[in-house]
Design a protein around this motif. Structure first.
Motif, mmCIF file in Angstrom:
data_model
loop_
_atom_site.group_PDB
_atom_site.id
_atom_site.type_symbol
_atom_site.label_atom_id
_atom_site.label_comp_id
_atom_site.label_asym_id
_atom_site.label_seq_id
_atom_site.Cartn_x
_atom_site.Cartn_y
_atom_site.Cartn_z
ATOM 1 N N LYS A 1 -1.126 29.565 17.846
ATOM 2 C CA LYS A 1 -0.679 28.239 18.547
ATOM 3 C C LYS A 1 -1.949 27.629 19.303
ATOM 4 N N LEU B 1 5.911 21.677 17.116
ATOM 5 C CA LEU B 1 4.207 21.315 17.042
ATOM 6 C C LEU B 1 3.930 20.164 15.711
ATOM 7 N N ASN C 1 1.044 17.698 16.124
ATOM 8 C CA ASN C 1 -0.192 18.212 16.453
ATOM 9 C C ASN C 1 -1.022 18.194 15.075
ATOM 10 N N ASN D 1 -4.041 24.452 18.327
ATOM 11 C CA ASN D 1 -3.719 22.998 18.847
ATOM 12 C C ASN D 1 -4.916 22.468 18.825
ATOM 13 N N SER E 1 -5.709 17.703 13.248
ATOM 14 C CA SER E 1 -4.839 17.229 14.189
ATOM 15 C C SER E 1 -5.352 15.767 14.378
#
Length: 434
Positions: free
Chosen positions: A334, A125, A128, A338, A355
């Protein structure tokens, strides 16, 4: 926020599960194979993370999970103290805990106290998050201690009603043009105080000081009280003394309402219009809204910060190893961090995403805040956020920051001279670092 589908209520499912499990216990039988365990995940935060709707969505999509947010309001210090105690005791911490940017570094060498989120898919990730934000939550040997929530791009929030009372412009572009530098900001404050006697120009000197310090550090050496080798620099880093001196100039001009940030008196100061401006990272907009209520809507606006941009604040979510539900907690972390989760938190409380995908989202870029006189918060905060430079904060940053703030408050309250306040800041800061 995505539309939340209607499903059977969690309460009904939980009740049915409780009856079923109770009957099994009475009969001495085990729950049927494949039965879904009912789980409560406690999330310990401070301030306003903007997760209320996200929690509802997640619980509807995972009907076996109940999420309980346990917060300490705005009190970051109380949150940190409580977390330290619970980690030391080995019990009582939330399944998920929020770690502020100045605190997470102190846990990087204590990563054994936390679940490695990399073992739960977080290694995939990295894209992100802004690269430096992802790195801040990662240990030297690659363990992922926390995933980033927000960053704190800087601006200056101001009350248009008090500016009008002082005969100052109220248009955000005109206000921004008043103070390209902090000296200009002080001069505007003097004009304000010449017309408005019953309100301060700033709320509390510590908030302004921290904004200046993080700004100067980001534009200069890239650190505040400790350099990247861990050496203390409170009395050798020019950014610290320059920021202190500017804060004293603000006090000498009589601009402070002399409220202690995060106190009840400070909270009342919002409601009673006791100050005209406040240093305003993106996350502060949500706090101002919560403290003012409907009475403040349309009376606030957002201008550029004097001295240029910078970053102050931002947090991470981590999972203490003492949790009994590491997998489920990691999955929730998560979900909350996100890009879609960060967009939802921005829409809810104004917390600026860390992000790149969220920052590039059309809804974020075009966002306006009705409460702040329809200020284009997406343009003000998100524009240039990818170019923010990280400021290194040492493992003992939090106690040193508190020591310096306490010393500066004695100058604000008139119990110490500026020179004695600086001496106390250095001496007490060094003690706090030991």
């Amino acid at each position: 926020m995505s539309t939340i589908l209607r499903r059977r209520s969690f309460a009904a499912i939980a009740l049915a599960a409780a009856v079923t499990l109770g009957a099994a216990a009475c009969s001495g039988e085990e729950p049927a194979p494949g039965a879904t365990e009912q789980i409560t995940l406690n999330v310990d935060v401070f301030g306003n993370f903007g997760y209320e709707e996200l929690y509802k969505q997640y619980m509807q999509e995972h009907p076996n999970i109940k999420i309980v947010e346990r917060g300490t309001g705005s009190q970051l210090d109380a949150h940190n103290q409580q977390l330290t105690q619970r980690l030391a005791a080995g019990a009582g911490a939330g399944d998920i805990v929020a770690l502020e940017e100045g605190v997470i570094i102190s846990y990087l060498d204590k990563a054994n106290l936390f679940v490695d989120l990399g073992e739960h898919g977080a290694k995939d990730l990295a894209g992100n998050f802004i690269p430096w934000k992802f790195q801040q939550g990662t240990t030297a040997d690659g363990k992922i201690l926390g995933l980033g929530t927000d960053v704190g791009s800087m601006a200056m929030c101001y009350r248009t009603d008090l500016f009008k009372k002082a005969g100052l412009p109220t248009d955000r572009a005109a206000v921004s043009a008043l103070w390209p530098t902090w000296d200009d900001y002080i001069n505007v404050g003097k004009q304000f105080k010449g017309k408005v006697k019953d309100a301060g120009f700033i709320d509390a000197v510590t908030n302004t000081y921290n904004t200046i310090l993080m700004q100067k550090a980001g534009q200069g050496a890239g650190y505040t009280y400790f350099d990247k080798s861990g050496a203390m620099t409170i009395d050798t880093n020019p950014a610290v003394k320059d920021s202190y001196d500017l804060a004293v100039k603000i006090l000498d001009a009589g601009l402070s309402a002399k409220l202690q940030a995060w106190s009840n008196e400070w909270n009342n100061g919002f409601k009673q219009a006791q100050f005209a401006t406040i240093a305003c990272p993106a996350w502060m907009t949500g706090y101002i809204t919560s403290q003012n209520g409907d009475t403040g809507s349309g009376k606030w606006d957002i201008a550029a910060a004097p001295g240029g941009g910078g970053n102050w604040g931002g947090s991470f979510l981590a999972v203490p190893k003492q949790t009994k539900h590491a997998k489920e907690a990691a999955e929730l972390v998560k979900f909350l961090t996100n890009p879609a989760g960060q967009i939802a938190a921005f829409k809810s409380k104004g917390n600026l995403p860390s992000s790149p995908q969220a920052l590039a989202d059309a809804a974020v870029k075009a966002a306006v805040n009705d409460y702040f006189s329809k200020a284009p918060t997406g343009d003000i905060f998100a524009k240039g956020a990818l170019d923010l430079k990280p400021v290194y904060l040492g493992a003992k940053n939090a106690p040193v920051r508190t020591a310096v703030e306490n010393a500066l408050r004695t100058v604000e309250q008139g119990t110490k001279s500026a020179a004695d306040g600086w001496k106390a800041a250095v001496e007490d800061g060094k003690k706090a670092a030991q």
